[in-house]
Scaffold this active site. Structure first.
Site, PDB file in Angstrom:
ATOM      1  N   ASP A 344       0.833  -1.190   0.000  1.00 21.00           N
ATOM      2  CA  ASP A 344       0.000   0.000   0.000  1.00 21.00           C
ATOM      3  C   ASP A 344       0.877   1.252   0.000  1.00 21.00           C
ATOM      4  O   ASP A 344       1.857   1.343   0.752  1.00 21.00           O
ATOM      5  CB  ASP A 344      -0.892  -0.015   1.247  1.00 21.00           C
ATOM      6  CG  ASP A 344      -1.743   1.225   1.384  1.00 21.00           C
ATOM      7  OD1 ASP A 344      -2.607   1.443   0.527  1.00 21.00           O
ATOM      8  OD2 ASP A 344      -1.522   1.974   2.357  1.00 21.00           O
ATOM      9  N   GLU A 381       1.892  -0.439  -5.091  1.00 22.07           N
ATOM     10  CA  GLU A 381       1.019   0.682  -5.418  1.00 22.07           C
ATOM     11  C   GLU A 381       1.955   1.886  -5.487  1.00 22.07           C
ATOM     12  O   GLU A 381       2.273   2.496  -4.466  1.00 22.07           O
ATOM     13  CB  GLU A 381      -0.052   0.885  -4.341  1.00 22.07           C
ATOM     14  CG  GLU A 381      -1.030   1.994  -4.696  1.00 22.07           C
ATOM     15  CD  GLU A 381      -2.042   2.267  -3.599  1.00 22.07           C
ATOM     16  OE1 GLU A 381      -3.201   2.609  -3.933  1.00 22.07           O
ATOM     17  OE2 GLU A 381      -1.695   2.139  -2.409  1.00 22.07           O
TER      18      GLU A 381
END
Length: 692
Positions: A344, A381
């Site tokens: 993330d 990401e």
């Protein structure tokens, strides 16, 4: 009763390994706390006890080696609850925030016990919070029978990722799962046959590290899980067992069952911030032990740099935090048998202690070069909440990347926006404009149009704007850049024409995701048109807004069937094995694409164009693929290339047709012998021919 035992009453212990380590006579405890002046090790009988049953005062030099505090406590067994109190200066202007009134988790704790009265607020305000604090649990990770479990090791070229939420996947009453198992690791195990039938090769689980569900607006809970309190412990609320150590076995039972089904397990991991938030946030663990080591601090040292949008940012390239991250990843691979990680806001891991992007971030290269992680899937990401965007430039040689440009450009094309055809062409062939300069494999691009963050696929074709009022932030939260189109009516409708159009658009998105070069990722529920009623930021909605509604499997059986068939086409027929050993540039050189418009060899790259066609002979030279895409609002007659020596064209996909003609197996596919094919408005057609 609280009983303090002097340092001489037990062994000194050792500084390594960190955490609580069981042995035949007891447990060794070790924790990093650089500026602490004294440390207490607390043992509890129950999670909601206000007083420890035993408390050990650790004093230097006997129980401190360098910045590590340690002790050996005889007689400790699996299941023992423990925590720390750290004494030291409360000097925010120096980056120090010690508070000896707060009970602290072990950063290396392998399990978390949550009292019924866990209170984030009590961890924020002054005073003792022992009765309402989270506690760590002593466990023996090696005491589990894996029964010969082995990772499936599916190559990326054959991988189809399915992003799902452990809790939401089975929490709906229609799941058919027993009430006691709904929303748990065990509940997910019961749905493995569904995953097998769908054909996906990997599940990407939203955060399963223990997280603070109270890190949400008043009256709501944190549902997604992007508020970690531990990087080693599985989230206890997803366990069906009453005792805290049960979460470890429940998680491992799930992994073992998925592996037996040939499905890999990828974890969505949050190494960029913690649930402790900003300066007014709770003291749960890291802040109370070594605030200045764990976090990137502001220039005044009292505030926190916030590149995450969550109040704080971990200093991932600090030596202590780097070690924590590496140890955590190794643990989940070695002891929990995890197959991969999606990081993330991974670009935060590229920032230094001042928040500046680094050309060669040590933590990223540590992860990439670690031998334990050599066969693990690493997905980034490649952006953060402060504007750092590294899609196509993320550090390292093996990281795959969520391709946000694929999402945006495919959405814009199918919506009918101008100036989209050229970008779409790049996305279909692996985004060479983004990745070819790196001479990397075609699978570097993780292709998706929806994920947990944003509209579901149903809502992408049903809403023009977000509808997040239920989040309690007056619809200010969530992105406004959705590139969505409601197909003529905002929200649910009984109009059969609009419903047919939405169904077609959903199939268009699925077709482009699963037929493009790269690694496809699907959002759980998109295959049955799951809706969040227009909420594009449902992080605090632990209800039917977010849960998988299993009744939709029958209501939208045609979309479910279409998705299954596309996945099968992808995993069994799309490209031969030769592509695994070459770069994207080499692939495109050896397997060139011929671009067309409605006329052969005459693609329309103009700003107002809404159509594109492409022909490609696959590397085995046994299949020729021809795809025609019409995002225009009227039918278009496309010229079809002569099949040459490839035999006859067969129509495999036509999203304008009703099921079962929308997608067919080769043996059932209609032959196309005419020199033209009428592609209906907003639809996609795929033709295949076998070489003779």
């Amino acid at each position: 009763m609280h009983r303090m035992i002097t340092a001489a009453a037990r062994a000194q212990g050792r500084s390594f390994p960190l955490g609580a380590t069981l042995g035949p006579r007891g447990a060794n405890f070790s924790v990093f706390a650089k500026h602490a002046t004294a440390l207490e090790l607390l043992l509890f009988d129950r999670a909601d006890d206000a007083l420890p049953s035993r408390a050990f005062e650790l004093d230097p030099p006997a129980h401190r080696t360098y910045h590590y505090w340690h002790a050996f406590v005889p007689g400790v067994r699996t299941g023992q609850l423990y925590a720390y109190r750290a004494h030291g200066p409360f000097a925010p202007e120096k980056g120090l925030r010690f508070d000896a009134a707060k009970v602290l988790l072990d950063p290396y704790g392998k399990c978390v016990a949550r009292p019924a009265g866990w209170s984030r607020e009590a961890a924020c305000r002054p005073g003792d919070n022992a009765a309402t604090a989270l506690k760590s649990v002593v466990v023996d990770p090696g005491a589990y029978d894996w029964e010969g479990d082995a990772p499936p090791r599916c190559p990326f070229a054959k991988t189809v990722i399915y992003e799902l939420h452990v809790g939401g996947f089975t929490r709906h009453p229609g799941s058919g799962v027993a009430p006691a198992l709904r929303g748990t690791y065990a509940g997910l195990v019961e749905k493995i046959p569904y995953l097998q039938d769908l054909g996906v090769t990997a599940v990407e689980l939203l955060p399963v590290f223990a997280f603070d569900e109270q890190a949400a607006p008043p009256g709501r809970i944190n549902y997604w899980g992007y508020q970690p309190v531990s990087f080693f412990a599985p989230h206890p609320a997803y366990s069906a067992r009453a005792e805290p150590p049960g979460a470890l076995d429940d998680f491992r039972d799930m992994v073992k069952a998925l592996h037996r089904a040939g499905i890999e397990v990828i974890l969505d991991v949050v190494y960029n911030h913690t649930a402790e938030g900003g300066a007014g946030g709770p003291t749960i663990c890291f802040r109370g032990l070594s605030n200045d080591a764990y976090y990137i601090l502001g220039e005044d040292r009292a505030s926190y740099a916030d590149y995450t949008g969550c109040g704080n940012t971990l200093d991932a390239n600090d030596s202590i935090v780097r070690r924590l991250i590496l140890d955590s990843l190794r643990y989940w691979v070695r002891e929990m048998h995890v197959d991969g990680f999606r990081f993330d806001l991974a670009s935060i891991l590229a920032r230094d202690a001042q928040g500046r992007p680094m050309a060669a971030p040590p933590v990223l290269w540590d992860i990439e070069s670690d031998p334990v992680l050599a066969n693990v899937k690493l997905i980034a990401e490649a952006w953060d909440a402060a504007g750092l965007y590294q899609v196509g430039s993320f550090a390292g040689d093996s990281w795959k990347e969520w391709n946000g440009r694929f999402r945006d450009d495919v959405r814009a094309f199918l919506k009918g926006d101008n100036r989209t055809v050229g970008a779409l062409a790049c996305r279909l062939i692996g985004s060479p404009d983004v990745y070819e300069h790196e001479r990397r494999e075609p699978e570097q691009s993780v292709n998706f149009v929806t994920c947990h963050d944003g509209f579901t696929l149903n809502d992408l074709v049903s809403y023009n704007t977000k509808h997040n009022e239920a989040n309690g932030e007056e619809n200010r939260d969530g992105t406004d850049d959705n590139r969505s189109w409601n197909s003529g009516v905002e929200g649910p409708t009984d109009d059969p024409a609009i419903e047919r159009l939405r169904n077609r658009q959903v199939k268009n998105f699925l077709a482009l995701t699963l037929l493009s070069v790269g690694t496809p990722m699907l959002l759980a529920g998109d295959e049955v048109r799951r809706t969040q009623r227009g909420n594009n930021n449902a992080y605090c909605q632990d209800d039917e807004t977010s849960w998988f509604d299993w009744s939709l499997s029958e209501r939208h059986a045609d979309v479910h069937r279409f998705t299954k068939a596309l996945v099968a086409l992808r995993t069994t027929r799309q490209l031969p094995v030769e592509r695994f050993e070459m770069s994207l540039g080499e692939l495109l050189a050896r397997q060139p694409v011929e671009w067309h418009g409605v006329k052969l060899n005459a693609p329309d790259w103009s700003d107002e164009s809404h159509s594109l066609a492409a022909t490609s002979r696959l590397l085995s030279h046994r299949l020729v693929l021809h795809v025609m895409m019409n995002a225009y609002w009227a039918p278009l007659e496309f010229e079809v290339p002569p099949p040459d020596r490839a035999g006859v064209w067969r129509r495999i996909v036509d999203t304008a047709l009703d099921s079962p003609d929308d997608i067919c197996e080769w043996a059932d596919a209609r032959a196309v012998r005419a020199p033209t094919y009428v592609v209906q408005p907003r639809s996609i057609v795929l033709l295949l021919a076998k070489a003779t």
